[in-house]
Write an enzyme that holds these catalytic residues in place. Structure first.
Site, PDB file in Angstrom:
ATOM      1  N   HIS A 174      -7.979  -7.131  -7.556  1.00 37.76           N
ATOM      2  CA  HIS A 174      -9.097  -7.317  -8.500  1.00 37.76           C
ATOM      3  C   HIS A 174      -8.727  -6.891  -9.906  1.00 37.76           C
ATOM      4  O   HIS A 174      -8.149  -5.829 -10.140  1.00 37.76           O
ATOM      5  CB  HIS A 174     -10.372  -6.634  -8.010  1.00 37.76           C
ATOM      6  CG  HIS A 174     -10.326  -5.137  -7.868  1.00 37.76           C
ATOM      7  ND1 HIS A 174     -10.586  -4.283  -8.913  1.00 37.76           N
ATOM      8  CD2 HIS A 174     -10.074  -4.344  -6.799  1.00 37.76           C
ATOM      9  CE1 HIS A 174     -10.510  -3.030  -8.496  1.00 37.76           C
ATOM     10  NE2 HIS A 174     -10.187  -3.030  -7.223  1.00 37.76           N
ATOM     11  N   ASP A 214      -5.767   1.194  -9.241  1.00 35.88           N
ATOM     12  CA  ASP A 214      -6.988   0.526  -8.784  1.00 35.88           C
ATOM     13  C   ASP A 214      -7.528  -0.374  -9.892  1.00 35.88           C
ATOM     14  O   ASP A 214      -8.373   0.047 -10.670  1.00 35.88           O
ATOM     15  CB  ASP A 214      -8.028   1.578  -8.393  1.00 35.88           C
ATOM     16  CG  ASP A 214      -9.267   0.979  -7.753  1.00 35.88           C
ATOM     17  OD1 ASP A 214      -9.194  -0.164  -7.253  1.00 35.88           O
ATOM     18  OD2 ASP A 214     -10.317   1.653  -7.754  1.00 35.88           O
ATOM     19  N   GLU A 257     -14.935  -6.464  -8.436  1.00 35.38           N
ATOM     20  CA  GLU A 257     -14.923  -5.766  -7.146  1.00 35.38           C
ATOM     21  C   GLU A 257     -15.630  -4.425  -7.230  1.00 35.38           C
ATOM     22  O   GLU A 257     -16.330  -4.022  -6.303  1.00 35.38           O
ATOM     23  CB  GLU A 257     -13.475  -5.566  -6.681  1.00 35.38           C
ATOM     24  CG  GLU A 257     -13.342  -5.015  -5.263  1.00 35.38           C
ATOM     25  CD  GLU A 257     -13.347  -3.499  -5.181  1.00 35.38           C
ATOM     26  OE1 GLU A 257     -13.496  -2.969  -4.070  1.00 35.38           O
ATOM     27  OE2 GLU A 257     -13.214  -2.828  -6.227  1.00 35.38           O
TER      28      GLU A 257
END
Length: 461
Positions: free
Chosen positions: A283, A295, A329
Site C-alpha cells: 500500500h 509500513d 490501507e
C-alpha cells in the site's frame, strides 16, 4: 575439451527424471533472480526517493498524490505491457497541531507531560482540552463488566500489553489491537468522555504508536489517543497509588471531504493464459508521522521489483502478472475494496495474490490461505526450492488487508512473511524511517516474492 564437457553435462541432464530436471531448471532460475536482486537491485533507491523526497503519505494528502504519480512513472520506466490508474475515493483526516497530554492532579507526583498521538480518525477535544479521572482496564471485556456507573464521565485507559510469549509478533498485535480499533466506541457507549490506549508495541520506549480506530454508528464519538508504552507504565503505576488521578489531553484533528485518489497498477500480459492473474502488492499510503518506510514503502518497492526482475531475466510469463500499489490501507481499505469490486465487475480470474505489508526485514516465508487442499499441497511442495534462501516458514494462514477482498473459491491469498521481531518497535511511529531499512534484507524480500510468482506462473495452482 570444453565441447566434451558440454556433451557430458547434457547427457547427465537428459538422464535425470523429468521432475528432477524441471526442479534443477527452477533452482537455477531462482538462483539467478536472487543474484540480480542482490547485485543490480532497484528497490532500495526507489525506497529512498519515496521516503526522503515524498515522505509520509496519509490518504488525501498532497504526499499521497505525489506517491501515485511517482509509482506510475516508475512502472512506466520498466517497459511493462500496461500501466494505469484506478480511481478510488479516499477519506481525508488531518491530525492538526501538536497533540498534548499530561497526568495531572496526582497526590504522588507533579503534573507530568506524556507522549501521545491521536488515533487515526479521532475527533477533537474541546479547544481547551479535556480533563477527567481515569479508569484503567485490560480490555473491552473488563470495560463492559465495570458498567456505566463506573465509566461515565471518565477517561478509559486501555492498558493490555502485547503477549510477549508469541514468537510471531503479529499474533501479539492481533491479540491487543481491538482495544485501539473498537475501544473508543465501547467506552463511549458507557458514557466515557475520552480514551487512552497503550501503544501497540513489542518494546518499552517513549514513542507512541498511532493507528486507526473505527467509530460505531450507535456510539458517541469521543477523542482517543495512543500513549507510549513507557507512559502507559507510568500512568498505571500512579493510578495504583491515586485512584482519583486525572488526565488531561488536547488535540484538534478534523475530517475533510473525501478526495479522489488512485490505485496504481502495472502488468506483464500472460503469453498462454492471460486471463489468469497473479497479483503482488503493497500500500502506497502511510500514516502522517515518520516516513512510511517499513509500513509500507518496502512492500511497494518489493512488488514493483518482482516485475522488474522478471523483465530483466527475459522471462515471458504464461499468466498475467500484476503489481498493484493500493491506496488507503491505513484508514479505510478503500483501495483494496475498489480493486476487488472492479475485478468482479470485469469477471477477472485471479489465481493468487501476494501482499507485502509486514516490513522489509529478513525473509522467513509465506502465510497461505488457499481455496482447497490440493492448492496448499502444491505450494508446500516448493519448499525445497525456497528453503535455500531462508524461506522455511511456508504455512497455513495468511494473506493481507488489501488482497482480502479478493477472497473467493479460486484464489490463493498469500502474505509475505519477513522476520517480525523488530516490526512492532517502529510500526505506526515517527521512527518508521528509511534509515531503519537494511538494503540487503529489502532486496532479498523482492527476490523471494519473485521466486514464488515464477513458480505459480509456471505451474499454476
Amino acid at each position: 575439451m570444453l565441447t566434451k564437457l558440454k556433451h557430458v553435462a547434457l547427457a547427465a541432464a537428459l538422464a535425470l527424471p523429468l521432475g528432477a530436471l524441471a526442479q534443477n531448471q527452477d533452482s537455477l532460475f531462482i538462483r539467478k533472480l536472487y543474484n540480480i536482486a542482490l547485485t543490480q537491485g532497484n528497490s532500495y533507491e526507489q525506497l529512498r526517493y519515496l521516503t526522503q523526497n515524498i515522505g509520509a503519505r496519509l490518504s488525501g494528502s498532497p504526499q499521497a498524490a505525489a506517491a501515485v504519480e511517482w509509482s506510475r512513472q516508475e512502472m512506466e520506466k520498466m517497459g511493462l505491457d500496461r500501466v494505469y490508474l484506478q480511481e478510488v475515493m479516499v477519506p481525508h483526516w488531518v491530525r492538526g497541531d501538536k497533540e498534548y497530554a499530561a497526568i495531572v492532579n496526582s497526590r504522588i507526583t507533579p503534573a507530568r507531560e506524556v507522549n501521545v498521538l491521536a488515533l487515526g480518525g479521532s475527533v477533537a477535544t474541546p479547544a481547551n482540552g479535556l480533563t477527567a479521572e481515569v479508569v484503567e482496564v485490560q480490555g473491552i471485556d473488563e470495560l463492559k463488566k465495570l458498567g456505566k456507573k463506573k465509566v461515565q464521565g471518565k477517561i478509559v485507559f486501555f492498558n493490555r500489553p502485547f503477549d510477549q510469549t508469541h514468537i510471531v509478533t503479529g499474533r501479539a498485535y492481533g491479540g491487543a489491537v481491538d482495544q485501539r480499533s473498537s475501544g473508543p466506541s465501547e467506552a463511549g457507549k458507557l458514557g466515557a468522555v475520552g480514551v487512552v490506549v497503550r501503544s501497540m508495541a513489542s518494546n518499552t520506549d517513549d514513542f507512541p504508536h498511532t493507528g486507526g480506530l473505527r467509530y460505531a454508528d450507535d456510539a458517541p464519538r469521543i477523542p482517543a489517543v495512543a500513549i507510549s508504552t513507557k507512559g502507559a507504565d507510568l500512568l498505571s503505576s500512579l493510578l495504583k497509588e491515586d485512584e482519583k488521578l486525572r488526565f488531561h489531553m488536547r488535540l484538534n484533528p478534523q475530517w475533510l471531504p473525501d478526495v479522489l485518489s488512485y490505485n496504481v497498477i502495472g502488468e506483464i500480459k500472460g503469453s498462454e493464459k492471460p486471463d489468469e492473474i497473479i497479483v503482488v502488492g503493497g500500500h502506497l499510503d502511510s500514516w502522517d508521522i515518520g516516513e512510511g518506510a517499513h509500513d509500507d514503502g518496502t512492500g511497494v518497492v518489493q512488488s514493483m521489483e518482482v516485475l522488474r526482475l522478471l523483465k530483466q531475466m527475459g522471462y515471458k510469463p504464461k499468466r498475467t502478472i500484476r503489481a498493484v500499489m493500493f491506496m488507503n490501507e491505513e484508514n479505510g481499505l478503500r483501495g483494496g475494496t475498489k480493486y476487488a469490486e472492479v475485478a468482479k465487475q470485469r469477471g477477472e480470474k485471479h489465481i493468487a495474490a501476494i501482499e507485502s505489508d509486514a516490513g522489509g526485514f529478513t525473509p522467513r516465508g509465506f502465510g497461505i490461505t488457499a481455496p482447497n487442499e490440493p492448492t496448499f499441497q502444491k505450494l508446500f511442495a516448493w519448499k525445497p526450492l525456497l528453503a535455500p534462501y531462508g524461506l522455511h516458514d511456508i504455512e497455513r494462514g495468511g494473506g493481507g488487508a488489501d488482497i482480502g477482498p479478493l477472497k473467493d473459491d479460486r484464489v490463493a491469498l498469500i502474505g509475505f512473511r519477513p522476520d517480525s521481531q523488530r516490526y512492532f518497535d517502529i510500526h505506526h511511529t515517527a521512527n518508521d524511517t528509511f534509515d531503519k531499512v537494511n538494503k540487503r534484507e529489502l532486496e532479498l524480500g523482492g527476490a523471494s516474492m519473485a521466486a514464488l510468482v515464477y513458480l505459480i506462473d509456471k505451474y499454476g495452482l
